[in-house]
Design a protein around this motif. Structure first.
Motif, short mmCIF file in Angstrom:
data_model
loop_
_atom_site.label_atom_id
_atom_site.label_comp_id
_atom_site.label_asym_id
_atom_site.label_seq_id
_atom_site.Cartn_x
_atom_site.Cartn_y
_atom_site.Cartn_z
N LEU A 1 -37.11 -56.97 5.38
CA LEU A 1 -36.03 -56.76 6.34
C LEU A 1 -36.35 -55.52 7.16
O LEU A 1 -36.56 -54.44 6.62
CB LEU A 1 -34.69 -56.57 5.61
CG LEU A 1 -34.36 -57.62 4.53
CD1 LEU A 1 -33.05 -57.28 3.83
CD2 LEU A 1 -34.30 -59.01 5.15
N THR A 2 -36.38 -55.67 8.49
CA THR A 2 -36.84 -54.60 9.36
C THR A 2 -35.82 -54.21 10.43
O THR A 2 -36.19 -53.68 11.48
CB THR A 2 -38.17 -55.00 10.04
OG1 THR A 2 -37.96 -56.22 10.79
CG2 THR A 2 -39.27 -55.21 9.01
N ASP A 3 -34.54 -54.45 10.18
CA ASP A 3 -33.52 -54.16 11.20
C ASP A 3 -33.22 -52.68 11.34
O ASP A 3 -32.72 -52.24 12.38
CB ASP A 3 -32.23 -54.92 10.88
CG ASP A 3 -32.39 -56.42 11.07
OD1 ASP A 3 -33.35 -56.98 10.52
OD2 ASP A 3 -31.55 -57.04 11.76
N HIS A 4 -33.46 -51.88 10.30
CA HIS A 4 -33.24 -50.44 10.41
C HIS A 4 -34.38 -49.79 11.19
O HIS A 4 -35.53 -50.26 11.15
CB HIS A 4 -33.13 -49.80 9.03
CG HIS A 4 -31.81 -50.03 8.36
ND1 HIS A 4 -30.62 -49.51 8.85
CD2 HIS A 4 -31.47 -50.71 7.23
CE1 HIS A 4 -29.62 -49.87 8.06
NE2 HIS A 4 -30.10 -50.60 7.06
N THR A 5 -34.05 -48.70 11.88
CA THR A 5 -35.05 -48.01 12.69
C THR A 5 -35.42 -46.64 12.13
O THR A 5 -36.14 -45.89 12.78
CB THR A 5 -34.54 -47.84 14.14
OG1 THR A 5 -33.31 -47.10 14.11
CG2 THR A 5 -34.30 -49.19 14.78
N SER A 6 -34.93 -46.32 10.94
CA SER A 6 -35.31 -45.07 10.28
C SER A 6 -35.27 -45.31 8.78
O SER A 6 -35.07 -46.44 8.32
CB SER A 6 -34.38 -43.93 10.70
OG SER A 6 -34.87 -42.69 10.21
N VAL A 7 -35.44 -44.25 8.01
CA VAL A 7 -35.54 -44.35 6.55
C VAL A 7 -34.32 -45.07 5.97
O VAL A 7 -33.18 -44.75 6.29
CB VAL A 7 -35.64 -42.95 5.92
CG1 VAL A 7 -35.72 -43.05 4.40
CG2 VAL A 7 -36.85 -42.21 6.48
N VAL A 8 -34.57 -46.06 5.11
CA VAL A 8 -33.49 -46.76 4.41
C VAL A 8 -33.16 -45.94 3.16
O VAL A 8 -33.88 -45.99 2.16
CB VAL A 8 -33.90 -48.19 4.03
CG1 VAL A 8 -32.75 -48.90 3.32
CG2 VAL A 8 -34.31 -48.97 5.28
N MET A 9 -32.07 -45.19 3.22
CA MET A 9 -31.76 -44.21 2.19
C MET A 9 -31.11 -44.81 0.94
O MET A 9 -31.28 -44.31 -0.17
CB MET A 9 -30.83 -43.13 2.76
CG MET A 9 -31.48 -42.28 3.85
SD MET A 9 -32.84 -41.29 3.24
CE MET A 9 -31.99 -40.15 2.16
N SER A 10 -30.35 -45.91 1.11
CA SER A 10 -29.62 -46.45 -0.04
C SER A 10 -29.35 -47.93 0.18
O SER A 10 -29.12 -48.38 1.31
CB SER A 10 -28.29 -45.69 -0.21
OG SER A 10 -27.60 -46.10 -1.38
N VAL A 11 -29.40 -48.70 -0.90
CA VAL A 11 -29.06 -50.13 -0.89
C VAL A 11 -28.06 -50.39 -2.01
O VAL A 11 -28.10 -49.75 -3.06
CB VAL A 11 -30.30 -51.03 -1.04
CG1 VAL A 11 -31.08 -51.10 0.25
CG2 VAL A 11 -31.18 -50.56 -2.18
N LEU A 12 -27.17 -51.35 -1.77
CA LEU A 12 -26.08 -51.60 -2.71
C LEU A 12 -25.72 -53.08 -2.68
O LEU A 12 -25.67 -53.69 -1.60
CB LEU A 12 -24.86 -50.76 -2.30
CG LEU A 12 -23.55 -50.97 -3.05
CD1 LEU A 12 -23.66 -50.43 -4.47
CD2 LEU A 12 -22.41 -50.27 -2.32
#
Length: 422
Positions: free
Chosen positions: A300-311
């Motif tokens: 999944l590449t929709d974020h444009t910066s660091v993915v800090m947390s997933v839930l």
């Protein structure tokens, strides 16, 4: 939006422009009511929201709805992602926090404000009427990066970049022990009686019942994130790999089970749900791994910066990033995840934590890098309250029923309690 008698109102979908003024007014929402300051009684405009009409998909059929919340749980191991609803981000009343001068008084923080109740800034560590701070635990000298409350224990465990693990007696609120681990603690979780601590090039495992003290070797660099799923302990490492260990009861030790590669930068967040492992990385991507085969099945590449947390919550995957967004993902008919709603913040989002309030309603806590945690109802994202700190809050953990804990960049740990409904 229209101007009618110099009063701004929002047109509802489906109202024809040829309708009479009175009929249009019956279908318009009062702008001042939405801002919380309408003083007209009676008001010719609506003081409530109308549901949006059913939309049609491209093939003419009504779209699938996300399942309505009914006893939803925040999960490490969740149900299969299926279906959905269109209620994300739609505010339906609730206890939204009124807009005030939402800034801590620096003099109050230092204990020297002379204005008392007349001060224009906040003299409180929180805003809202849904929770209270019970106590503050002092001792850590640097940012708190992990909080754990293991099953069957009367102690709270906290870890920090000051290289110490602290044990707190939940009855007295006093520090019952300090262990210097010789390296910055990057993360900490508990599973059953076990407490796992992520360190540079190492994971420490403590059993709070048997007092076992184990060292799990293999990581290269700082351990940033951990999660347990399908009988395995997973750790996200600075070099971009995810290592897995399996506990061997016969030898009473954790044995290396797998190494998952694919991320090009450090893995900083992990969660398990729907028989999947989800990993967020400094490379701005989320990878989806099959828990049975340990193979990557989607990126999944929709974020444009660091993915800090997933839930994982109910049928959904939630993710947050330094790109100032929280994204809600749902599975399509093909089984792949796609974004169904994006919530925007003014600052980068550092951490997500899901829990239930005193009425067992689901709420989402979003810690941002403006030293504030925003508390939202789900799925509407209506704001319930805020928690403030001197520095960013990097750790949030659910405790016994009605309690939760936060740890911030100054080393302070706070204990909070949800207020009972009136």
């Amino acid at each position: 939006m229209d101007m009618d008698g110099n009063k701004r109102v929002f047109h509802r979908l489906g109202v024809p422009s040829t309708a009479s003024v009175s009929s249009r007014q019956q279908q318009q929402v009062c702008y001042h009511w939405k801002a919380g300051k309408c003083n007209r009684h009676p008001c010719p405009y609506l003081h409530r929201e109308l549901p949006t009409p059913t939309q049609q998909s491209s093939n003419g059929a009504a779209p699938k709805r996300f399942a309505e919340d009914s006893g939803s749980q925040f999960l490490r191991r969740g149900p299969k992602f299926t279906g959905g609803s269109n209620t994300w981000g739609r505010v339906h009343g609730g206890n939204a926090v009124p807009k005030k001068m939402e800034k801590l008084c620096n003099h109050w923080v230092q204990g020297s404000c002379k204005f008392a109740d007349k001060c224009r800034y906040l003299h409180s560590w929180s805003l809202g009427d849904c929770f209270d701070m019970l106590s503050q635990l002092e001792g850590h000298q640097k940012v708190v990066t992990g909080i754990a409350f293991p099953s069957g224990s009367s102690n709270l465990y906290t870890g920090s970049k000051d290289e110490t693990l602290r044990v707190w007696d939940c009855q007295s609120g006093q520090c019952a022990g300090v262990a210097n681990l010789g390296g910055e603690i990057g993360c900490m979780i508990s599973e059953g009686p076990w407490v796992f601590v992520g360190l540079p090039n190492l994971v420490k495992a403590y059993n709070t019942q048997s007092n076992a003290d184990l060292s799990l070797n293999g990581p290269v660099g700082q351990v940033y994130a951990m999660v347990v799923g399908n009988g395995l302990l997973f750790a996200g490492i600075q070099d971009g790999s995810i290592l897995a260990w399996k506990f061997n009861a016969a030898t009473n030790c954790f044995e290396p089970a797998a190494s998952l590669t694919g991320h090009t930068l450090g893995v900083v967040s992990l969660v398990v749900g729907a028989n999947r492992l989800y990993s967020g990385s400094m490379d701005n991507s989320i990878r989806v791994w099959n828990l049975e085969t340990l193979q990557c099945i989607q990126i999944l590449t929709d974020h444009t910066s660091v993915v800090m947390s997933v839930l994982c919550w109910d049928q959904f995957l939630l993710s947050c990033s330094l790109d100032k967004t929280v994204k809600v993902w749902v599975a399509t008919d093909s089984g792949n995840l796609e974004v169904t709603y994006t919530h925007n913040e003014e600052h980068g989002v550092l951490h997500l934590c899901g829990m239930h309030d005193s009425e067992v309603k689901p709420v989402l806590m979003c810690s941002c890098n403006d030293n504030c945690v925003r508390v939202y109802d789900l799925p509407s994202f209506a704001e319930r309250g805020k928690i403030f700190a001197k520095n960013e809050i990097r750790a949030i953990e659910v405790g016994p029923p009605g309690l939760f804990f936060t740890g911030d960049g100054t080393g302070q740990v706070r204990v909070w309690k949800w207020r009972d409904s009136p």
